[in-house]
Design a protein around this motif. Structure first.
Motif, PDB file in Angstrom:
ATOM      1  N   ASP A 142     -36.979 -10.872 -31.329  1.00  0.00           N
ATOM      2  CA  ASP A 142     -38.138 -10.582 -30.490  1.00  0.00           C
ATOM      3  C   ASP A 142     -38.044 -11.159 -29.075  1.00  0.00           C
ATOM      4  O   ASP A 142     -38.314 -10.473 -28.086  1.00  0.00           O
ATOM      5  N   VAL A 143     -37.702 -12.440 -28.945  1.00  0.00           N
ATOM      6  CA  VAL A 143     -37.722 -13.068 -27.626  1.00  0.00           C
ATOM      7  C   VAL A 143     -36.650 -12.475 -26.722  1.00  0.00           C
ATOM      8  O   VAL A 143     -36.876 -12.276 -25.519  1.00  0.00           O
ATOM      9  N   TYR A 144     -35.478 -12.172 -27.268  1.00  0.00           N
ATOM     10  CA  TYR A 144     -34.434 -11.558 -26.443  1.00  0.00           C
ATOM     11  C   TYR A 144     -34.820 -10.146 -26.017  1.00  0.00           C
ATOM     12  O   TYR A 144     -34.594  -9.740 -24.866  1.00  0.00           O
ATOM     13  N   LEU A 145     -35.411  -9.392 -26.919  1.00  0.00           N
ATOM     14  CA  LEU A 145     -35.856  -8.055 -26.567  1.00  0.00           C
ATOM     15  C   LEU A 145     -36.925  -8.103 -25.475  1.00  0.00           C
ATOM     16  O   LEU A 145     -36.936  -7.259 -24.562  1.00  0.00           O
ATOM     17  N   ALA A 146     -37.800  -9.102 -25.544  1.00  0.00           N
ATOM     18  CA  ALA A 146     -38.848  -9.243 -24.529  1.00  0.00           C
ATOM     19  C   ALA A 146     -38.252  -9.587 -23.172  1.00  0.00           C
ATOM     20  O   ALA A 146     -38.675  -9.039 -22.134  1.00  0.00           O
ATOM     21  N   ALA A 174     -30.663  -8.531 -31.387  1.00  0.00           N
ATOM     22  CA  ALA A 174     -31.261  -7.793 -30.278  1.00  0.00           C
ATOM     23  C   ALA A 174     -30.264  -6.867 -29.602  1.00  0.00           C
ATOM     24  O   ALA A 174     -30.641  -6.067 -28.739  1.00  0.00           O
ATOM     25  N   GLY A 175     -28.985  -6.977 -29.966  1.00  0.00           N
ATOM     26  CA  GLY A 175     -27.979  -6.090 -29.430  1.00  0.00           C
ATOM     27  C   GLY A 175     -27.301  -6.563 -28.165  1.00  0.00           C
ATOM     28  O   GLY A 175     -26.598  -5.789 -27.502  1.00  0.00           O
ATOM     29  N   LEU A 176     -27.476  -7.841 -27.805  1.00  0.00           N
ATOM     30  CA  LEU A 176     -26.838  -8.371 -26.616  1.00  0.00           C
ATOM     31  C   LEU A 176     -25.385  -8.756 -26.897  1.00  0.00           C
ATOM     32  O   LEU A 176     -24.998  -8.942 -28.050  1.00  0.00           O
ATOM     33  N   ILE A 177     -24.600  -8.882 -25.845  1.00  0.00           N
ATOM     34  CA  ILE A 177     -23.253  -9.437 -25.953  1.00  0.00           C
ATOM     35  C   ILE A 177     -23.411 -10.949 -26.036  1.00  0.00           C
ATOM     36  O   ILE A 177     -23.992 -11.571 -25.142  1.00  0.00           O
ATOM     37  N   VAL A 178     -22.896 -11.566 -27.087  1.00  0.00           N
ATOM     38  CA  VAL A 178     -23.204 -12.962 -27.372  1.00  0.00           C
ATOM     39  C   VAL A 178     -22.044 -13.874 -26.965  1.00  0.00           C
ATOM     40  O   VAL A 178     -20.897 -13.658 -27.351  1.00  0.00           O
ATOM     41  N   VAL A 179     -22.386 -14.916 -26.204  1.00  0.00           N
ATOM     42  CA  VAL A 179     -21.460 -15.994 -25.879  1.00  0.00           C
ATOM     43  C   VAL A 179     -21.963 -17.249 -26.580  1.00  0.00           C
ATOM     44  O   VAL A 179     -23.130 -17.621 -26.427  1.00  0.00           O
TER      45      VAL A 179
END
Length: 215
Positions: A142-146, A174-179
């Motif tokens: 939720d927070v990343y999507l927001a 959330a579908g981000l590229i994760v580091v």
């Protein structure tokens, strides 16, 4: 093409997990609760309502959840006013990234603590959102999507910088590229780490060139 970079705060920008553990452990002991061996790991990534409920419902703190949250947050703010534990290279790295892309913050810290950290960093952060405003904390996305929505970018072209198991899972969901920038004292689970496209030993390695290659 990378469109934005979103940072977690606790454990990525500030070495706050030991402070959170000490403060919450103290509140649990002071108000009749029992700290368990896996408590800190379970708390990492929870929103304020979630960890306040956990301290009262699971650990036996006899304050109400609202009272528990207020007590912990005030003690954290006092600690931050005395000394803000910025991690090495955090400010310089964020400024270098901000010169190339819009940056955001997706944090489980309360907004008052996020504001304290960002004021000390003096970095151009376009969007900062706390999970305390979300129905679900990390590992929910939720927070990343927001943050991504507020930045006006697409998740798959946005980089998330995380350290904890729940944070890594949240960004990946959330579908981000994760580091991943794991903390030795609080290592993430293998399955959470497996979702990262890049694993670093410190923020000094997060150069604009390294971010651009993630595209």
């Amino acid at each position: 093409m990378i469109e934005a970079v979103v940072f977690d705060l606790d454990g990525v920008v500030i070495d706050s997990e030991p402070v959170w553990e000490e403060v919450r452990r103290g509140v649990v002991a002071e108000f009749g609760g029992t700290w368990m061996p896996d408590t800190q790991k379970r708390l990492m990534g929870m929103s304020t309502p979630e960890w306040a409920d956990y301290l009262t419902g699971e650990l036996g703190v006899w304050l109400s959840p609202d009272e528990t949250a207020a007590t912990v947050i005030e003690r954290m703010a006092e600690r931050y006013r005395d000394h803000l534990p910025l991690l090495p290279h955090a400010a310089a790295t964020m400024r270098a990234i901000a010169d190339q892309w819009p940056i955001g913050v997706a944090s489980s810290s309360p907004a008052v603590l996020i504001d304290t950290v960002l004021a000390a960093l003096d970095v151009d952060v376009r969007v900062a959102i706390s999970t305390e405003t979300m129905k679900r904390g990390k590992p929910a996305p939720d927070v990343y999507l927001a943050v991504v929505e507020r930045l006006g970018v697409t998740p798959e072209r946005c980089v998330a910088v995380e350290d904890s198991s729940n944070g890594l899972r949240s960004a990946a969901a959330a579908g981000l590229i994760v580091v991943a920038v794991p903390q030795e004292a609080y290592p993430p689970d293998d399955d959470a780490l497996a979702g990262a496209s890049l694993v670093l030993t410190g923020l000094a390695e997060l150069t604009p060139e390294a971010v651009a290659r993630l595209a």
